[in-house]
Design an enzyme around this catalytic site. Structure first.
Site, PDB file in Angstrom:
ATOM      1  N   ASP A   1       0.865  -1.162   0.000  1.00 16.37           N
ATOM      2  CA  ASP A   1       0.000   0.000   0.000  1.00 16.37           C
ATOM      3  C   ASP A   1       0.918   1.232   0.000  1.00 16.37           C
ATOM      4  O   ASP A   1       2.118   1.122   0.254  1.00 16.37           O
ATOM      5  CB  ASP A   1      -0.892  -0.046   1.241  1.00 16.37           C
ATOM      6  CG  ASP A   1      -1.688   1.228   1.432  1.00 16.37           C
ATOM      7  OD1 ASP A   1      -2.424   1.614   0.503  1.00 16.37           O
ATOM      8  OD2 ASP A   1      -1.557   1.851   2.499  1.00 16.37           O
TER       9      ASP A   1
ATOM     10  N   ASP B   1      -0.140   5.159   1.026  1.00 10.51           N
ATOM     11  CA  ASP B   1      -0.373   6.100   2.127  1.00 10.51           C
ATOM     12  C   ASP B   1      -0.448   5.361   3.464  1.00 10.51           C
ATOM     13  O   ASP B   1      -1.249   4.440   3.629  1.00 10.51           O
ATOM     14  CB  ASP B   1      -1.692   6.855   1.915  1.00 10.51           C
ATOM     15  CG  ASP B   1      -1.720   7.635   0.616  1.00 10.51           C
ATOM     16  OD1 ASP B   1      -1.642   8.863   0.678  1.00 10.51           O
ATOM     17  OD2 ASP B   1      -1.811   7.007  -0.453  1.00 10.51           O
TER      18      ASP B   1
ATOM     19  N   ASP C   1      -1.391  -1.136   5.916  1.00  8.38           N
ATOM     20  CA  ASP C   1      -1.564  -0.526   7.235  1.00  8.38           C
ATOM     21  C   ASP C   1      -3.023  -0.476   7.682  1.00  8.38           C
ATOM     22  O   ASP C   1      -3.318   0.142   8.702  1.00  8.38           O
ATOM     23  CB  ASP C   1      -1.001   0.899   7.229  1.00  8.38           C
ATOM     24  CG  ASP C   1      -1.841   1.831   6.360  1.00  8.38           C
ATOM     25  OD1 ASP C   1      -1.910   1.584   5.137  1.00  8.38           O
ATOM     26  OD2 ASP C   1      -2.438   2.775   6.897  1.00  8.38           O
TER      27      ASP C   1
END
Length: 223
Positions: A10, A12, A177
């Site tokens: 991922d 961001d 995250d």
């Protein structure tokens, strides 16, 4: 332990801390339309489904209305266009790589591991952020939120990476995250490791039950 030939990330909250400049762009937009500003904490909790959806959430909060009203509003296209201008100019101004990110990606590349990003961020912003931080040359493939007809948690982005690199699922790893990332990996049938410092809608990452929670990206070098 499995030796992974493909590691997908991922963006961001996983590779790059982007929330401060996204918040700046949202509030630039709010001020332009004389609307109440939003907080950094709110913006961090809204990250995950792409900047367009984040803007919808921000407007719903600022206007004290629901997201459906925002999406169907005659003025949304104009507001979104204004946000796009502000975010493009803000990209790179207050974002930074998380610890051990660059060093880890360089080391993985030296081992011959294929590296990809699968993000819900729109492509124009993805490229701007990656290029500003000189990350694009370290990546073999990038799937953005508008690269395919669907976004995470749909597994299409991961599937595209597996196909491109002809990689069996048991040799692919997704690193993220958020619950969105864990769900995406589960939907694709690949292993998923999670970082605790990103944006998970305000919830602890352990609640998503990834295969591992790692302190930072350097844990990838000990697999």
């Amino acid at each position: 332990m499995t030796t992974y030939g493909l590691v997908m990330f991922d963006l961001d909250g996983t590779l790059i801390e982007t929330a401060p400049e996204i918040c700046d762009a949202v509030n630039d937009t709010m001020r332009h339309f004389d609307l109440p500003e939003v907080t950094q904490t709110q913006v961090s909790d809204w990250i995950g489904h792409g900047t367009r959806e984040l803007l919808v959430q921000a407007l719903a909060s600022s206007l004290e209305t629901n997201v459906e009203s925002v999406r169907s509003s005659d003025s949304f296209a104009e507001i979104a266009a204004e946000f796009d201008k502000h975010y493009q100019s803000r990209c790179g101004t207050r974002s930074h790589l998380y610890p051990q990110v660059r060093e880890t990606l360089v080391a993985l590349r030296e081992r011959g591991v294929k590296l990809a990003v699968v993000t819900n961020k729109e492509g124009r912003f993805t490229e701007t952020v990656l290029n500003f931080h000189e990350m694009r040359p370290l990546l073999d493939f990038v799937v953005s939120g508008d690269s395919l007809p669907t976004k995470k948690p749909d597994p299409a982005g991961i599937e595209a990476c597996l196909t491109l690199f002809d990689m069996p699922r048991n040799r692919a790893l997704f690193v993220g995250d958020s619950s969105i990332d864990v769900a995406t990996a589960r939907n694709a049938g690949v292993a998923v490791w999670a970082l605790p410092y990103g944006y998970n809608m305000g919830q602890p990452i352990e609640a998503c039950a990834p295969d591992r929670v790692i302190a930072d990206c350097s844990a990838l070098l000990n697999k």
